[in-house]
Design a protein around this motif. Structure first.
Motif, PDB file in Angstrom:
ATOM      1  N   CYS A 158       0.837  -1.206   0.000  1.00  0.00           N
ATOM      2  CA  CYS A 158       0.000   0.000   0.000  1.00  0.00           C
ATOM      3  C   CYS A 158       0.869   1.253   0.000  1.00  0.00           C
ATOM      4  O   CYS A 158       2.018   1.220   0.428  1.00  0.00           O
ATOM      5  CB  CYS A 158      -0.877  -0.020   1.244  1.00  0.00           C
ATOM      6  N   SER A 170       0.543   3.478   2.038  1.00  0.00           N
ATOM      7  CA  SER A 170       0.873   3.658   3.460  1.00  0.00           C
ATOM      8  C   SER A 170       2.140   2.886   3.825  1.00  0.00           C
ATOM      9  O   SER A 170       2.906   3.310   4.684  1.00  0.00           O
ATOM     10  CB  SER A 170      -0.274   3.176   4.347  1.00  0.00           C
ATOM     11  N   HIS A 201      -0.984  -4.718   5.577  1.00  0.00           N
ATOM     12  CA  HIS A 201      -2.307  -4.558   6.186  1.00  0.00           C
ATOM     13  C   HIS A 201      -3.415  -4.763   5.154  1.00  0.00           C
ATOM     14  O   HIS A 201      -4.573  -4.564   5.442  1.00  0.00           O
ATOM     15  CB  HIS A 201      -2.420  -3.181   6.843  1.00  0.00           C
ATOM     16  N   GLU A 202      -3.040  -5.158   3.938  1.00  0.00           N
ATOM     17  CA  GLU A 202      -4.054  -5.465   2.929  1.00  0.00           C
ATOM     18  C   GLU A 202      -3.871  -6.927   2.582  1.00  0.00           C
ATOM     19  O   GLU A 202      -2.926  -7.293   1.888  1.00  0.00           O
ATOM     20  CB  GLU A 202      -3.835  -4.579   1.685  1.00  0.00           C
ATOM     21  N   ASP A 232      -8.728  -2.428   2.473  1.00  0.00           N
ATOM     22  CA  ASP A 232      -8.302  -1.066   2.783  1.00  0.00           C
ATOM     23  C   ASP A 232      -8.674  -0.049   1.705  1.00  0.00           C
ATOM     24  O   ASP A 232      -9.586   0.765   1.886  1.00  0.00           O
ATOM     25  CB  ASP A 232      -6.770  -1.051   3.015  1.00  0.00           C
ATOM     26  N   ILE A 233      -7.979  -0.078   0.573  1.00  0.00           N
ATOM     27  CA  ILE A 233      -8.031   1.067  -0.338  1.00  0.00           C
ATOM     28  C   ILE A 233      -9.389   1.321  -0.989  1.00  0.00           C
ATOM     29  O   ILE A 233      -9.729   2.468  -1.248  1.00  0.00           O
ATOM     30  CB  ILE A 233      -6.937   0.962  -1.422  1.00  0.00           C
TER      31      ILE A 233
HETATM   32 ZN    ZN Z   1      -3.310   0.346   2.842  1.00  0.00          ZN
END
Ligand code: ZN
Ligand code: NAD
Ligand code: ZN
Lengths: 399, 191
Positions: A38, A40, A60-61, A170-171
């Motif tokens: 990501c 991030s 985290h994805e 997430d996104i």
């Molecule tokens: Zn993310």
């Protein structure tokens, strides 16, 4: 198991570490089938986020197959799930209000002091995103321990490919929340800074919410092309002055809503940005906030500012005057992923939202460090890297 | 000290010794070293009170308490972790109790470190219950006293704050959050 671990700025490695175990009744263990890098993660990669420790597992994805469950988990072995990056208990006051990213209980007690010091309140727990948000091992690994598995993960119906649903983690919800936070009214013109995954999903979401026009801003031609595919008009800030272009394109009014999907690593040779970069290098500040400054200045009077982009610290030269005098509203925050997942899964099933267009590269977990480097060095072409443990074709498969 | 009307911590250290503090119920406590903290828990008052009243359950969320044996309806025996594998023990008596509202206890007369604590519960409407913990202890003079005081001051204010957060997690989420990946890491963290 094998896992992508952080060791310092621009130093990530695939190491062998102990497998995760069930530790709490609501836990589940997921065998990862797909996980993404990501924007991030680039903040971590570039060393912008404090409280990282050598050996921390990133990611985290992610999604995968349930292989083990605690006594209170509602998941069953063999189910395919996508896991939200926000760790939320589902039963605190904030979770009750669906403010999952503000959950009181996702972050272990000992980790909450840092957030108290920095932000006045403890942060909630996030996967693979520094010790400020819990120090949880992430999903760029073969296996991951998922707490509160009865609340977070969403079960994926058969017939949907990993790549179609992975971004529910997430996104996609982040782009959607960004558009929702812009309080779009039918006929609105919405300007989006940043055509990364978050910006591109914000473009799609803004149209679905009734925006008449979306103007997407970036400097990477390929990313701007993707925004055009969804009907956005574009501004390449290296060729055109963004503010002047926006004034012209909106008949002098300014966009009704502005979305900052860039974040604390804004690119570009702008005076304020250069000052921010010098300060960051001197440790006087960490955030480069050029895009949010510009968004606030460009926004119409009485307009809305939505800021999905991540910032971490205290900033200089925030255009507080423009913000006040024009009577703007700002909404921001980590995404309450759990709140959006069911409806967005439906939107994918019904073909209303396109997700796979984003993936430019697929590789095995062992190649993750290469994936980070590529994503970092070539943002024009590398729009999203998806890692699949066991992916054999190590020759990088571009779309 | 003014009446506490919000969630702000009441924390005093030795430099502010013998300062009076309000425990959130309008009552005053005096002590050598006082640690207080308020948290709102999204559960009914009666349920929180009942859990806390069973002292044997306290070690579940109090990290430095090894064991509490309930000896009688009012007397309990506490075993608390010290540095380098040592531990300190004492008996404590419940000195005040109001069903659903308040529990106060104090160490029995011959305790090495005279200490007392109280926990108060107030309704917070649809937000659950406001829980205020106050712990007062009185380290003795002399070398042994210093050692013991040091042990108690294993960041006592932080300890109390974290214990209350764990209590909240246990009551709201049914478990205490950990970011450990393996059992071994979890045990190392608790040690
Ligand atoms: Zn993310
Ligand atoms: N709120 C949340 O929960 C959440 C979740 C995910 C990501 N994020 C954040 O959203 C932001 C974007 O994420 P992403 O994955 O799309 O990142 P990304 O790095 O892939 O995309 C950022 C884009 O912004 C462009 N950009 C840089 N400077 C610019 C400028 N001055 N003007 C216009 N565009 C500029 C870059 O060229 C790039 O295309 C990041 O800050 C990320 O941390 C937030
Ligand atoms: Zn919660």
């Amino acid at each position: 198991m094998r896992a992508l671990t952080w060791h310092g700025k621009h130093d990530v490695r695939v190491d062998t570490v102990d497998d995760p175990e069930i530790l709490n009744p609501r836990d589940a263990i997921i065998k990862i089938t797909a996980t993404a890098i990501c924007g991030s993660d680039l903040h971590l990669y570039d060393g912008y986020i404090p409280t990282m420790k050598a050996g921390d597992i990133l990611g985290h994805e992610f999604m995968g197959e349930v292989v083990e469950t605690g006594a209170q988990s509602t998941l069953a072995k063999g189910q395919r799930v996508v896991v939200p990056f926000t760790i939320a208990c589902g039963s605190c006051y904030h979770c009750g209000k669906h403010q999952y990213s503000a959950c009181d209980n996702g972050n272990p007690a000992d980790n909450q002091d840092i957030g108290m010091e920095l932000y006045g309140q403890p942060m909630s727990g996030l996967f693979g995103y520094s010790h400020l948000t819990g120090g949880y091992a992430g999903g760029q690994a073969e296996y991951v321990r998922v707490p509160f598995s009865d609340v977070g993960p969403i079960v994926i119906p058969d017939g949907l490919d990993d790549e179609e649903v992975l971004f529910l983690s997430d996104i996609l919800p982040t782009g959607w929340q960004a558009a929702e936070n812009a309080d779009i009214e039918p006929g609105d013109t919405v300007a989006v800074w940043g055509c990364g995954p978050v910006g591109l999903f914000a473009v799609q979401s803004a149209f679905l919410m009734g925006a008449a026009r979306v103007i997407a801003i970036d400097h990477f031609p390929h990313r701007l092309e993707l925004a055009k595919r969804f009907g956005a008009e574009t501004i390449n800030f290296e060729e055109t002055k963004t503010y002047e272009a926006l004034v012209e394109m909106t008949g002098g009014i300014g966009p009704d809503a502005v979305i900052d999907a860039v974040g604390l690593e804004a690119h570009g040779f702008f005076v304020d940005n250069v000052v921010d970069q010098i300060k960051a290098s001197l440790m006087l500040g960490t955030d480069r906030i050029h895009s949010i400054r510009q968004a606030i200045v460009a926004c119409r009077k009485g307009g809305r500012v939505s800021m999905p982009a991540v910032y971490g610290g205290i900033v200089d030269k925030f255009p507080l005057g423009a913000f006040m005098e024009k009577g703007l509203t700002l909404k921001t925050g980590q995404t309450s992923v759990q709140h959006y997942m069911p409806a967005l899964l439906n939107a994918i099933v019904e073909g209303k939202i396109d997700t796979t267009f984003l993936i430019s590269h697929r590789m095995g977990l062992e190649d993750a460090p290469k994936g980070y480097k590529m994503f970092h060095d070539n943002q024009n072409e590398v729009t999203k890297v998806v890692l699949k443990p066991g992916f054999t074709d190590t020759a990088i498969a571009a779309e | 000290m003014a009446t506490v009307k919000d969630d702000s911590p009441i924390i005093t250290d030795k430099s502010q010794a013998t300062r009076d503090a309000d425990n959130g119920t309008g009552e005053q406590i005096k002590g050598e070293t006082l640690i207080g903290r308020t948290v709102t828990i999204n559960r009914p008052r009666a349920e929180l009170y009942a859990y806390w009243r069973d002292f044997a359950q306290l070690p579940t969320f109090m990290d430095n308490v090894e064991r509490v044996d309930v000896l009688s309806p009012t007397r309990s025996h506490w075993v608390v972790k010290g540095p380098a594998g040592t531990s300190v023990e004492w008996d404590a008596d419940i000195i005040e109790e109001r069903e659903g509202e308040l529990i106060a206890w104090a160490s029995a007369e011959n305790a090495d470190v005279p200490n007392s604590g109280r926990i108060a519960f107030r309704d917070a409407g649809d937000r659950g219950t406001i829980v205020t913990a106050t712990i007062v202890y009185d380290p003795p003079a002399g070398l042994v006293g210093k050692l013991i005081a040091k042990m108690f001051q294993r960041e006592p204010a932080i300890q109390a704050r974290r214990d209350l957060r764990r209590f909240k997690q246990l009551m709201e989420a049914g478990e205490i959050a950990t970011s450990s990946r393996t059992r071994k890491q979890l045990e190392e963290e608790k040690a």
